[in-house]
Design an enzyme around this catalytic site. Structure first.
Site, short mmCIF file in Angstrom:
data_model
loop_
_atom_site.label_atom_id
_atom_site.label_comp_id
_atom_site.label_asym_id
_atom_site.label_seq_id
_atom_site.Cartn_x
_atom_site.Cartn_y
_atom_site.Cartn_z
N ASP A 179 6.65 13.20 5.15
CA ASP A 179 5.45 12.79 4.83
C ASP A 179 4.72 13.70 3.82
O ASP A 179 5.21 15.13 3.98
CB ASP A 179 4.76 12.67 6.09
CG ASP A 179 3.41 11.84 6.08
OD1 ASP A 179 3.10 11.49 5.04
OD2 ASP A 179 2.92 11.32 7.11
C1 BGC Z 1 0.43 9.89 5.24
C2 BGC Z 1 1.33 8.98 4.91
C3 BGC Z 1 1.20 8.61 3.31
C4 BGC Z 1 0.92 9.82 2.39
C5 BGC Z 1 1.08 9.59 1.01
C6 BGC Z 1 -0.08 10.83 4.26
O1 BGC Z 1 -1.41 11.60 4.98
O2 BGC Z 1 0.57 10.15 6.88
O3 BGC Z 1 1.45 7.55 5.51
O4 BGC Z 1 2.15 7.36 2.88
O5 BGC Z 1 -0.08 10.39 3.23
O6 BGC Z 1 -0.58 8.97 0.86
#
Ligand code: BGC
Length: 659
Positions: free
Chosen positions: A214
């Site tokens: 993530d």
């Molecule tokens: C989130 C993800 C997301 C990523 C990119 C993170 O803060 O948990 O679900 O895909 O950011 O935006």
């Protein structure tokens, strides 16, 4: 296009293991094509471009429809193709353990089978268009509070049966990437958790795509590398330097490095060679957003048949009527250029002979007493009142949990006071997760749960309220009476360790086990018609494979759709098992008076639990009940079933991935 890992230098291979920037993979000075990763999941989210704001995943889940999951995925993929996104960072199949989780609107359900099954359809539909997906957040990201520092302490059976299971099912659609969670699981960050990433995801579940972090979830690139993480996002020189140091010191072998780099190269190849197909224009995508929303809207209560509207006059009140919350806050926030048409106008169009007035926006301004008075006056003069209330993308957002599951008090006050001046109040609730309605539900005639239904939400709502569409959504999560009644109680997980002490008893599994009354059970949703269930039959294919058939009839004079649910109960289990568990469902359309024979299948996994002694799934011989229902608490048909296995199989059937 084909890439060979041997054509890349050690530096290039190491650089492949972190992004080029915030959203792109490393391109090796032009040797590799661009791969652009974009959020997901309720539409293409790109800061620079507008896209169709589809309903949130929570609304999609309330459709209980594989067809809608596919339409949703395909529509979003079309936006991706048109706007140059290569991999969609979606869907998230994390379990709704508590209604407080700020990100529940991005997730499907409290039930692993429902979440996994719809997630699987969504992934297939996106990838059939040549766009990759990222199944996220593996695993047990069930709260936003302290998500970067909290360890979720979960016993093995619970982890397998509840938190990993939706991933295991959705993986059948072969997502091109899987994104690990921010949190720790049993004391180890998901990004560094060898058991999660290597032993389970790679070796047991057989995932052969790219494991992404993530965004900023990688704490230490070397530990993450050793645990099987392929790519840390976004780009970070720190990651590169950590990995380079590890390589130079001989802690990372060439074989390991080649394996990880080859994984990334395979993804880049797949993206480059994909046949990217966009089959729709913007207008069709908007229509699809309305269609998915109209199947996801749930009619929770409807006394005296007040809905569909058949009234000389309706006063519409509430800011959601002009400015509905179309999604929650955070990375899933889609930028749409769709201009909302006020709900009163949409209703007037559909009810030309009625007088539809717009009371006021009632938007919590300092003038609120004055505005409320205007709202009450219009409510007082109308035959029927439609109150549009709810939370928004500030209350329900990534990085924070809700503090309460009640509506803002000022809205509860609006409902209560309106109900005093008009006996015909219909409440439309816009929210991303369960709402405690106990303060007011008995005072109103009808409640419609809209959810965060995307840019087409109010059009869909107008169709449902006026009967153009017969509601067919059912709740994918239980609505409890109050927060204190939920498995996690009213605690906010303020410590660094969150114990999942309720075990497998999450959602309806919990309310059933403790015989708790709920506001609306899992699987509940009304229709403008009535369905009857009859003639249940079980056909045996093998000792653990069955076909369960029954007849569903539309007893009313309105066409409608019914979600039929099949639960399995293990009557004498040697471990503590839920009262019943969802193992099959379907949604069928029935004309007035029409009946259809429905067949759902069960296999070994429908009866199995995770056996921690033997480290695998196990089905015991013994007594089971198969329950067919219109909701988890509206079981219409039950049949008993005995399974038996011979002594030389120890009276049970075992599945162990490793043997
Ligand atoms: C989130 C993800 C997301 C990523 C990119 C993170 O803060 O948990 O679900 O895909 O950011 O935006």
């Amino acid at each position: 296009m084909k890439f060979n890992v041997n054509d890349f230098t050690v530096e290039e291979k190491l650089k492949l293991l972190s992004g080029y920037d915030g959203w792109r993979l490393y391109m090796a000075e032009g040797k590799l094509p661009e791969v652009r990763l974009c959020d997901g999941p309720s539409g293409l989210r790109d800061e620079q471009q507008k896209a169709t704001a589809m309903p949130t995943i929570s609304v999609l889940a309330n459709t209980w429809s594989r067809e809608m999951a596919r339409l949703d995925g395909a529509t979003i993929a079309d936006d991706c193709v048109e706007k140059g996104a290569t991999v969609l960072l979606a869907p998230g199949v994390n379990i709704k353990r508590t209604p407080l989780c700020g990100r529940n609107f991005e997730y499907f359900s409290e039930d692993p089978y429902l979440a996994g099954t719809l997630g699987k359809e969504y992934i297939s539909a996106v990838q059939e268009k040549g766009v990759g997906t990222s199944l996220k957040h593996f695993c047990a990201n069930n709260r936003e509070h302290c998500r970067l520092s909290q360890s979720n302490e979960i016993d093995e059976r619970t982890l397998r049966e509840i938190y990993m299971r939706p991933f295991e099912i959705a993986l059948q659609a072969k997502p091109w990437t899987v994104m690990c969670a921010y949190n720790m699981v049993n004391g180890v960050y998901a990004s560094e958790n060898k058991k999660l990433l290597k032993d389970v995801l790679r070796d047991e579940f057989g995932f052969d795509g790219v494991i992404l972090s993530d965004w900023c979830a990688t704490q230490n690139a070397y530990r993450a590398f050793k645990a099987s993480l392929d790519v840390s996002m976004p780009a970070s020189t720190d990651h590169y330097e950590t990995l380079k140091r590890a390589y130079d010191n001989g802690w990372i072998t060439d074989e390991e490095l080649n394996e990880r780099a080859a994984n990334v190269l395979r993804l880049i190849e797949k993206c480059a060679n994909a046949q990217r197909i966009c089959a729709t224009d913007k207008e069709t995508r908007h229509k699809n957003a309305v269609t998915v929303a109209s199947e996801g809207i749930v009619l929770l209560k409807n006394e005296e048949g007040i809905l569909p509207f058949n009234t000389p006059s309706v006063a519409v009140v509430g800011k959601c009527a002009v400015n509905p919350p179309i999604g929650g806050g955070g990375s899933s926030n889609v930028h749409t250029d769709y201009k909302q048409i006020p709900l009163a106008e949409l209703l007037q169009e559909r009810m030309p002979t009625a007088k539809v007035t717009f009371g006021d926006t009632f938007n919590w301004s300092p003038r609120h007493t004055q505005i409320m008075n205007a709202a009450y006056t219009s409510a007082y003069h109308a035959d029927t009142v439609l109150l549009c209330v709810g939370t928004d993308n500030v209350i329900e957002t990534e990085e924070a949990d809700r503090e309460t599951i009640r509506l803002p008090l000022v809205q509860e006050e609006l409902i209560l006071r309106t109900a005093k001046v008009n006996p015909n109040v219909v409440v439309a609730v816009y929210a991303g997760s369960a709402i405690d309605m106990s303060a007011w539900i008995d005072k109103v005639k009808a409640v419609v749960f809209v959810g965060f239904a995307g840019e087409g939400g109010n059009e869909a709502l107008a169709d449902v309220l006026t009967g153009k569409v017969n509601p067919s959504g059912k709740l994918a999560e239980t609505f409890p009476l109050c927060l204190a009644d939920t498995p996690t109680g009213s605690t906010h997980g303020n410590s660094f360790v969150e114990r999942y002490s309720e075990g497998v008893f999450v959602g309806y599994r919990y309310y059933d086990a403790y015989e708790k009354e709920v506001l609306f059970p899992f699987g509940h949703g009304l229709s403008y018609t009535k369905f009857s269930y009859s003639d249940m039959e079980i056909a045996k294919r093998t000792e653990t494979d069955y076909e369960v058939s029954f007849t569903v009839k539309n007893e009313g004079d309105t066409a409608g759709k019914e979600v039929c649910q099949l639960y399995v109960k293990d009557v004498f289990a040697p471990v503590s098992r839920p009262e019943k568990e969802l193992k099959g469902f379907t949604k069928i359309a029935l004309a007035p008076g029409q009946s259809k024979r429905v067949t759902l299948t069960l296999d070994a996994r429908s009866f199995a639990y995770y056996d921690v002694v033997n480290g695998g799934w196990r089905v015991d011989g013994g007594e089971y009940e198969l329950l067919v229902g219109a909701s988890s608490r509206d079981i219409r048909l039950t049949e008993k079933l005995s399974l038996s296995f011979p002594e030389n199989e120890q009276f049970s059937q075992y599945f162990n991935y490793k043997t």
